[in-house]
Design an enzyme around this catalytic site. Structure first.
Site, mmCIF file in Angstrom:
data_model
loop_
_atom_site.group_PDB
_atom_site.id
_atom_site.type_symbol
_atom_site.label_atom_id
_atom_site.label_comp_id
_atom_site.label_asym_id
_atom_site.label_seq_id
_atom_site.Cartn_x
_atom_site.Cartn_y
_atom_site.Cartn_z
ATOM 1 N N LYS A 13 74.921 79.255 -2.524
ATOM 2 C CA LYS A 13 74.001 78.123 -2.245
ATOM 3 C C LYS A 13 73.619 78.339 -0.546
ATOM 4 C CE LYS A 13 77.910 74.733 -0.971
ATOM 5 N NZ LYS A 13 78.706 75.693 -0.485
ATOM 6 N N ARG A 88 80.142 66.771 1.026
ATOM 7 C CA ARG A 88 81.078 67.348 0.437
ATOM 8 C C ARG A 88 81.774 66.190 -0.441
ATOM 9 N NH1 ARG A 88 81.403 72.623 2.782
ATOM 10 N NH2 ARG A 88 82.459 73.985 1.446
ATOM 11 N N ARG A 123 82.828 88.815 -0.313
ATOM 12 C CA ARG A 123 81.898 87.931 0.557
ATOM 13 C C ARG A 123 82.229 88.168 2.136
ATOM 14 N NH1 ARG A 123 80.489 81.778 0.048
ATOM 15 N NH2 ARG A 123 82.480 81.288 1.123
ATOM 16 N N ARG A 156 86.070 85.902 5.787
ATOM 17 C CA ARG A 156 86.445 84.855 6.372
ATOM 18 C C ARG A 156 87.895 84.665 6.018
ATOM 19 N NH1 ARG A 156 82.130 80.534 4.166
ATOM 20 N NH2 ARG A 156 84.077 79.162 3.805
ATOM 21 N N ARG A 167 90.302 76.021 -2.883
ATOM 22 C CA ARG A 167 89.066 75.388 -2.465
ATOM 23 C C ARG A 167 88.017 75.039 -3.730
ATOM 24 N NH1 ARG A 167 86.508 80.046 0.999
ATOM 25 N NH2 ARG A 167 84.875 78.453 1.100
#
Ligand code: AMP
Length: 210
Positions: A13, A88, A123, A156, A167
């Site tokens: 996203k 969220r 990522r 990250r 998560r």
């Protein structure tokens, strides 16, 4: 147009928000990027957020709502904006409504959990400007260096496998109810995430109607 991009962590996203932001010339506002910046700068919001972020937990609503309220009030957001990673929780979505902010569209990038887990390992993010990359699907031109600014591109801390699972759990429990929230208001568009970023972009732009 004021838009929200919904989706699990690693759904893509953020990448889609960046593309649409450029195309429509409206800012993509990422609470994750703003919080990482706040942590780096040691601001009060950053200090309040850090412990939650490292574990992959959500930062308390009042901290995030305060940050977003300030950001949306800036001039560049007057002609429209894309929210990436906010709201969220249903409480955060209600807070937006209470601020009198109209959301035209909530775009969900839907990706199955198994695919998310595979993707997350690759990522990467620029530690200076927050631009997102992927070693396989969206590599940088020069390894470890951002294409846009002189910053370094890193993994990250919360993209490590053990944090990713928690998560995802948090996403299903706290964020997924937002699909119903925006669906009930006739604002939800769901886009099935594709293997290729460009294919997801094509579907996203179609859903937005541009
Ligand atoms: P993201 O870059 O969107 O994946 O966000 C990274 C981390 O920042 C999340 O795992 C949360 O700890 C925190 N965060 C970002 N946006 C929010 C939000 N809207 N509410 C609570 N925590 C958030």
């Amino acid at each position: 147009m004021n838009m929200i991009f919904l989706g699990a962590p690693g759904s893509g996203k953020g990448t889609q928000a960046e593309v649409v932001s450029e195309k429509l010339n409206i800012p993509a506002i990422s609470t994750g990027n703003m919080l990482r910046e706040a942590v780096k700068n040691g601001t009060p919001a950053g200090l309040a957020a850090q412990a939650y972020m490292v574990k992959g937990d959500l930062v308390p609503d009042e901290t995030v709502i305060g940050i977003i309220q300030e950001r949306i009030a800036k001039d560049d957001a007057k002609k429209g904006f894309i929210l990436d990673g906010f709201p969220r929780t249903v409480e955060q979505a209600k807070a937006l409504e209470d601020m009198g902010i109209n959301i035209d569209l909530a775009v969900e990038i839907a990706v199955a959990d198994e695919k998310i887990c595979k993707r997350m390992g690759g990522r990467r993010v620029c530690e200076a400007c927050g631009s997102s990359y992927h070693v396989e699907f969206k590599p940088t031109k020069v390894e470890g260096k951002c294409d846009i600014c002189p910053g370094n591109v890193v993994q990250r801390v919360d993209d490590k496998p053990e944090t990713v699972l928690s998560r995802l759990e948090t996403y299903h429990e706290k964020t997924e109810p937002l699909r119903d929230f925006y669906s009930e208001r006739g604002k939800l568009k769901s886009v099935p995430g594709q293997e290729e970023i460009a294919d997801t972009t094509a579907l996203t732009l179609k859903a937005i109607g541009v």
